[in-house]
Write a protein that holds these residues in place. Structure first.
Motif, PDB file in Angstrom:
ATOM      1  N   VAL A  80       0.829  -1.210   0.000  1.00  0.00           N
ATOM      2  CA  VAL A  80       0.000   0.000   0.000  1.00  0.00           C
ATOM      3  C   VAL A  80       0.861   1.257   0.000  1.00  0.00           C
ATOM      4  O   VAL A  80       0.595   2.215  -0.717  1.00  0.00           O
ATOM      5  CB  VAL A  80      -0.958   0.003   1.211  1.00  0.00           C
ATOM      6  CG1 VAL A  80      -1.648   1.357   1.350  1.00  0.00           C
ATOM      7  CG2 VAL A  80      -2.000  -1.096   1.057  1.00  0.00           C
ATOM      8  N   THR A  81       1.926   1.258   0.809  1.00  0.00           N
ATOM      9  CA  THR A  81       2.728   2.470   0.982  1.00  0.00           C
ATOM     10  C   THR A  81       3.977   2.509   0.114  1.00  0.00           C
ATOM     11  O   THR A  81       4.582   3.575  -0.042  1.00  0.00           O
ATOM     12  CB  THR A  81       3.159   2.622   2.451  1.00  0.00           C
ATOM     13  OG1 THR A  81       3.981   1.497   2.830  1.00  0.00           O
ATOM     14  CG2 THR A  81       1.950   2.683   3.370  1.00  0.00           C
ATOM     15  N   TYR A  97       2.715   6.335   3.876  1.00  0.00           N
ATOM     16  CA  TYR A  97       1.618   7.078   3.263  1.00  0.00           C
ATOM     17  C   TYR A  97       1.462   6.661   1.805  1.00  0.00           C
ATOM     18  O   TYR A  97       2.353   6.070   1.197  1.00  0.00           O
ATOM     19  CB  TYR A  97       1.865   8.585   3.363  1.00  0.00           C
ATOM     20  CG  TYR A  97       3.090   9.083   2.644  1.00  0.00           C
ATOM     21  CD1 TYR A  97       3.044   9.429   1.285  1.00  0.00           C
ATOM     22  CD2 TYR A  97       4.310   9.207   3.306  1.00  0.00           C
ATOM     23  CE1 TYR A  97       4.171   9.873   0.615  1.00  0.00           C
ATOM     24  CE2 TYR A  97       5.446   9.657   2.640  1.00  0.00           C
ATOM     25  CZ  TYR A  97       5.366   9.989   1.297  1.00  0.00           C
ATOM     26  OH  TYR A  97       6.487  10.423   0.635  1.00  0.00           O
ATOM     27  N   PHE A  98       0.280   6.942   1.262  1.00  0.00           N
ATOM     28  CA  PHE A  98       0.050   6.778  -0.168  1.00  0.00           C
ATOM     29  C   PHE A  98      -0.799   7.947  -0.646  1.00  0.00           C
ATOM     30  O   PHE A  98      -1.520   8.583   0.132  1.00  0.00           O
ATOM     31  CB  PHE A  98      -0.618   5.434  -0.486  1.00  0.00           C
ATOM     32  CG  PHE A  98      -2.051   5.329  -0.027  1.00  0.00           C
ATOM     33  CD1 PHE A  98      -3.106   5.700  -0.849  1.00  0.00           C
ATOM     34  CD2 PHE A  98      -2.346   4.833   1.235  1.00  0.00           C
ATOM     35  CE1 PHE A  98      -4.418   5.593  -0.418  1.00  0.00           C
ATOM     36  CE2 PHE A  98      -3.651   4.719   1.676  1.00  0.00           C
ATOM     37  CZ  PHE A  98      -4.700   5.098   0.838  1.00  0.00           C
ATOM     38  N   GLN A 151      -3.755   9.337  -3.197  1.00  0.00           N
ATOM     39  CA  GLN A 151      -4.908   8.909  -3.978  1.00  0.00           C
ATOM     40  C   GLN A 151      -5.786  10.132  -4.238  1.00  0.00           C
ATOM     41  O   GLN A 151      -6.216  10.821  -3.296  1.00  0.00           O
ATOM     42  CB  GLN A 151      -5.709   7.835  -3.226  1.00  0.00           C
ATOM     43  CG  GLN A 151      -6.819   7.183  -4.023  1.00  0.00           C
ATOM     44  CD  GLN A 151      -6.304   6.151  -5.017  1.00  0.00           C
ATOM     45  OE1 GLN A 151      -5.174   5.663  -4.865  1.00  0.00           O
ATOM     46  NE2 GLN A 151      -7.092   5.823  -6.017  1.00  0.00           N
ATOM     47  N   TYR A 154      -2.662  10.061   2.316  1.00  0.00           N
ATOM     48  CA  TYR A 154      -3.231   9.311   3.439  1.00  0.00           C
ATOM     49  C   TYR A 154      -2.103   8.657   4.234  1.00  0.00           C
ATOM     50  O   TYR A 154      -1.257   7.967   3.670  1.00  0.00           O
ATOM     51  CB  TYR A 154      -4.188   8.218   2.933  1.00  0.00           C
ATOM     52  CG  TYR A 154      -5.420   8.785   2.260  1.00  0.00           C
ATOM     53  CD1 TYR A 154      -6.590   8.985   2.971  1.00  0.00           C
ATOM     54  CD2 TYR A 154      -5.390   9.117   0.907  1.00  0.00           C
ATOM     55  CE1 TYR A 154      -7.718   9.504   2.349  1.00  0.00           C
ATOM     56  CE2 TYR A 154      -6.507   9.644   0.280  1.00  0.00           C
ATOM     57  CZ  TYR A 154      -7.673   9.833   1.003  1.00  0.00           C
ATOM     58  OH  TYR A 154      -8.783  10.352   0.389  1.00  0.00           O
ATOM     59  N   VAL A 211      -0.719   5.923   6.860  1.00  0.00           N
ATOM     60  CA  VAL A 211      -1.056   4.555   7.277  1.00  0.00           C
ATOM     61  C   VAL A 211      -0.146   4.158   8.431  1.00  0.00           C
ATOM     62  O   VAL A 211       1.074   4.319   8.344  1.00  0.00           O
ATOM     63  CB  VAL A 211      -0.873   3.551   6.110  1.00  0.00           C
ATOM     64  CG1 VAL A 211      -1.349   2.163   6.532  1.00  0.00           C
ATOM     65  CG2 VAL A 211      -1.606   4.027   4.871  1.00  0.00           C
ATOM     66  N   ASP A 262      -5.056  -1.641  -5.598  1.00  0.00           N
ATOM     67  CA  ASP A 262      -5.661  -0.395  -6.094  1.00  0.00           C
ATOM     68  C   ASP A 262      -7.111  -0.280  -5.653  1.00  0.00           C
ATOM     69  O   ASP A 262      -7.573   0.809  -5.275  1.00  0.00           O
ATOM     70  CB  ASP A 262      -5.569  -0.341  -7.622  1.00  0.00           C
ATOM     71  CG  ASP A 262      -4.139  -0.136  -8.112  1.00  0.00           C
ATOM     72  OD1 ASP A 262      -3.325   0.379  -7.325  1.00  0.00           O
ATOM     73  OD2 ASP A 262      -3.845  -0.500  -9.263  1.00  0.00           O
ATOM     74  N   ARG A 310      -7.198   0.800  -2.040  1.00  0.00           N
ATOM     75  CA  ARG A 310      -6.950   2.233  -1.869  1.00  0.00           C
ATOM     76  C   ARG A 310      -8.216   3.040  -2.165  1.00  0.00           C
ATOM     77  O   ARG A 310      -8.545   3.985  -1.444  1.00  0.00           O
ATOM     78  CB  ARG A 310      -5.812   2.683  -2.788  1.00  0.00           C
ATOM     79  CG  ARG A 310      -4.427   2.180  -2.389  1.00  0.00           C
ATOM     80  CD  ARG A 310      -3.359   3.012  -3.089  1.00  0.00           C
ATOM     81  NE  ARG A 310      -2.017   2.473  -2.875  1.00  0.00           N
ATOM     82  CZ  ARG A 310      -1.342   1.771  -3.778  1.00  0.00           C
ATOM     83  NH1 ARG A 310      -1.887   1.501  -4.951  1.00  0.00           N
ATOM     84  NH2 ARG A 310      -0.129   1.317  -3.516  1.00  0.00           N
ATOM     85  N   LYS A 311      -8.913   2.670  -3.248  1.00  0.00           N
ATOM     86  CA  LYS A 311     -10.144   3.387  -3.589  1.00  0.00           C
ATOM     87  C   LYS A 311     -11.213   3.186  -2.513  1.00  0.00           C
ATOM     88  O   LYS A 311     -11.965   4.123  -2.186  1.00  0.00           O
ATOM     89  CB  LYS A 311     -10.654   2.902  -4.946  1.00  0.00           C
ATOM     90  CG  LYS A 311      -9.741   3.292  -6.110  1.00  0.00           C
ATOM     91  CD  LYS A 311     -10.241   2.718  -7.423  1.00  0.00           C
ATOM     92  CE  LYS A 311      -9.289   3.086  -8.563  1.00  0.00           C
ATOM     93  NZ  LYS A 311      -9.704   2.492  -9.863  1.00  0.00           N
ATOM     94  N   VAL A 366     -10.621   2.717   0.640  1.00  0.00           N
ATOM     95  CA  VAL A 366     -10.210   3.550   1.774  1.00  0.00           C
ATOM     96  C   VAL A 366     -10.713   4.978   1.584  1.00  0.00           C
ATOM     97  O   VAL A 366     -11.278   5.591   2.501  1.00  0.00           O
ATOM     98  CB  VAL A 366      -8.669   3.540   1.925  1.00  0.00           C
ATOM     99  CG1 VAL A 366      -8.218   4.642   2.881  1.00  0.00           C
ATOM    100  CG2 VAL A 366      -8.197   2.190   2.421  1.00  0.00           C
TER     101      VAL A 366
END
Length: 660
Positions: free
Chosen positions: A15-16, A36-37, A39, A44, A46, A145, A148-149, A151
């Motif tokens: 994710v990160t 973090y990531f 989007q 965001y 984490v 992916d 993430r969406k 989230v």
């Protein structure tokens, strides 16, 4: 959040990516990861919480995880589950849902489940649990992916599960009495009243510390009432209610095809878990790890030494002479700054490769098998299989390993494990071993390194047998654990994990090595005149070392090898300081370090055995004192010092006699 071995770290890395930071939680040595990531142009954060099985705060990891979600203003909980062990994992899920905070459930290893004929009704599972459910394969990055969406959607439009778990009528009656009473305090604590009341009935220590006297009295009365009616503790009835709910969920959502339900992991384990296969295989894996780590890093170390020698030593050394810098400045630069930098640079690659292997062992699922295999073996020495977990943690650092002993419910097992954990060579000893093995045993460095680790474990078992006969009588507690499926770890995840651990080593142990080298170099730069007639000079460090060296003469430390004595004293504060002591006290005759003052191989091995076994560092002593008391901390310090001296003495004299 999730159980251990669910692929949580792999998911976090997926994710990160490389956007991670690693450190320790405030006030403790438990590792903290955050990342973090991005989007839709929003960043965001984490946070990866420790892997735990429940929120019952018996262990430090559980306490950290529960306190974080209880006290922090988080937006969303991502709960990762191993789809192959869904029933076991759902216990933590239902505990989390009772917090009434937004949550997404992540079913990991869905690809493995489908291969074994297991299919999950995701819409029905989402309906029964009252929150979004996504399926992923963290190792293959499938579904990341979409996660993430999901989230983003839940953070922007938060929804909270309102599932109600039916409990025993006696529990339900007391809950209805408590809920109206605790509403105000629950609101102040930003949690739901039903969860708050349930924790009071479970006698939760954190909630009890926040409750009013009236709430405590009502909760105590309710607990007594439940026990009188059912002859069962409330926490047991609550757990039974949760598991009954889980079984109902699994019956409605899990479907098996006509394929065999036996996973390939089960077939492998039929052979791997046999004692006469599993234990030799474990030692073979350890041998390969150390041999390959040293073998692969040697060519790299050679190029690093050449680069440092040309650029930093000879180049800057010549420049300092050309500008007529004082001798003490040149000495501090050449031995202190360059010595410290070269040492750290040479240690990075062996340690990085070792951590890479450890990450591979952990994420493949093999580490859990090691715990299971060693349980039977450890029982022979009066130890519980549960003790293997703190001992494995001890390969990284002894302090969190001692703290991990809190998870052992049996006081006998807990105290015995606390005393044995320091026999496992921690990460701070790796620089010492690497320095010595590369200098004295370049062709067999991996074998020597492996032998030291194994000998430490052997001495732990010998000590366990001794303590068992003297003061730790009784039988060890039973050890039950869940074995995750074998899996092929993601290469990127392995390198990120190894990189983060190596970075922590450089920041922690490397800083100590550099500081010791620098300080000792400054002391060495200002000699003291010891003989006015001849003009002979010695440094304060030399004089100190020569005074204490006779103490270690019986284990092979000669008068001219006073650097070894200084290293042992420095090692009481931090084991990695031994490296700094040697590399800052060298002479022109031994290539800038004190290693050349050893006259024979028996002296070298005796010294390494002493370093392996002698008194842990001061921080460990303080931790053991806090966990077990002054008596056991002192017993550990004195026993290991005496044992180290005895083992080094015997080896040195026997080996010297044989070689005569």
């Amino acid at each position: 959040m999730g159980n251990p071995n669910t692929g949580k770290s792999t998911l976090f890395s997926a994710v990160t990516g490389a956007n991670q930071t690693i450190g320790n939680w405030s006030g403790v040595t438990v590792e903290k990861k955050s990342g973090y990531f991005d989007q839709d142009d929003v960043r965001y954060e984490v946070v990866d919480l420790p892997g735990i099985y429940s929120l019952t705060t018996y262990s430090l990891d559980e306490e950290i995880a529960r306190n974080y979600i209880y006290q922090s203003s988080l937006d969303l909980i991502i709960n990762i589950l191993d789809v192959m062990n869904l029933e076991r994992n759902l216990f933590l899920t239902l505990q989390l849902l009772q917090f009434r905070k937004p949550m997404i459930i992540c079913l990991n290893m869905i690809d493995i489940a489908e291969k074994t004929g297991l299919f999950i009704d995701l819409p029905e599972l989402s309906r029964l649990l009252g929150c979004p459910v996504v399926s992923i394969s963290a190792a293959k990055k499938n579904g990341i992916d979409f996660l993430r969406k999901s989230v983003v959607e839940v953070v922007n439009k938060p929804s909270i599960s309102n599932i109600q778990i039916p409990f025993h009528p006696a529990v339900e009656a007391e809950l209805q009495t408590l809920i109206p009473l605790v509403k105000d305090q629950a609101n102040l604590s930003s949690c739901k009243a039903d969860w708050y009341a349930l924790q009071l009935l479970e006698n939760d220590s954190l909630i009890f510390s926040k409750a009013s006297d009236i709430e405590k009295d009502f909760a105590a009365t309710g607990r007594d009432s439940i026990y009188r009616q059912t002859n069962t503790l409330p926490e047991s009835l609550i757990a039974e209610g949760i598991y009954a709910f889980i079984r109902n969920v699994c019956q409605k959502t899990l479907n098996f095809s006509d394929k065999s339900r036996e996973h390939i992991s089960d077939k492998i384990d039929q052979m791997m878990l046999l004692p006469y296969v599993g234990i030799p295989l474990f030692f073979l894996v350890m041998f390969c790890m150390f041999t390959l780590s040293m073998g692969l890093s040697k060519p790299l170390i050679h190029y690093i030494e050449v680069f440092f020698d040309v650029v930093f030593v000879k180049g800057i050394f010549s420049f300092l002479i050309s500008v007529n810098m004082p001798q003490w400045v040149i000495l501090i630069w050449s031995e202190g700054i360059c010595g410290g930098g070269l040492t750290l640079a040479c240690l990075i690659f062996p340690i990085l490769i070792i951590y890479l292997f450890i990450s591979l062992i952990e994420e493949s699922g093999y580490m859990a098998r090691v715990s299971f295999i060693m349980d039977r073996f450890m029982n022979l020495f009066g130890m519980s299989g549960k003790s293997i977990i703190p001992m494995i943690i001890g390969f990284g650092c002894t302090v969190p390993a001692v703290l991990a002993c809190r998870t052992l419910c049996n006081k006998r097992d807990r105290l015995l494990t606390v005393l044995l954990v320091p026999f496992v060579s921690c990460g701070a000893k790796i620089p010492v071993y690497v320095m010595f093995t590369l200098f004295f045993f370049p062709k067999y460095s991996g074998l020597v390194l492996f032998s030291l680790y194994v000998f430490g474990i052997v001495m732990a078992f010998v000590t366990a047998q001794l303590f068992k006969r003297l003061s730790f009588r009784g039988n060890p507690s039973e050890f039950v654990m869940e074995l995750p499926a074998y899996r092929i770890p993601a290469i990127k995840s392995l390198f990120i994990s190894a990189y983060n651990r190596t970075k922590m080593f450089i920041l922690r142990a490397g800083k100590t090595i550099f500081v010791v080298i620098f300080l000792f170099s400054i002391i060495n730069a200002f000699p003291i005149k010891t003989d006015k007639e001849t003009g002979e000079t010695k440094t304060l460090l030399t004089l100190t070392g020569q005074v204490i060296t006779p103490i270690f003469k019986p284990i092979g430390v000669e008068k001219e090898n006073w650097q070894a004595s200084v290293g042992l004293v420095a090692g009481l504060f931090a084991k990695e300081a031994i490296v700094g002591a040697f590399l800052s006290t060298g002479t022109e005759n031994n290539e800038g370090n004190g290693l050349g003052n050893f006259c024979s191989i028996p002296q070298v091995i005796a010294y390494l055995l002493f370093v392996l076994l002698y008194t842990p560092c001061v921080v460990v002593f303080i931790t053991v004192y806090n966990e077990a008391g002054l008596f056991y901390a002192s017993l550990q310090a004195v026993y290991q010092l005496v044992l180290a001296y005895a083992v080094a003495f015997l080896f040195y004299h026997v080996a010297t006699y044989i070689l005569l």
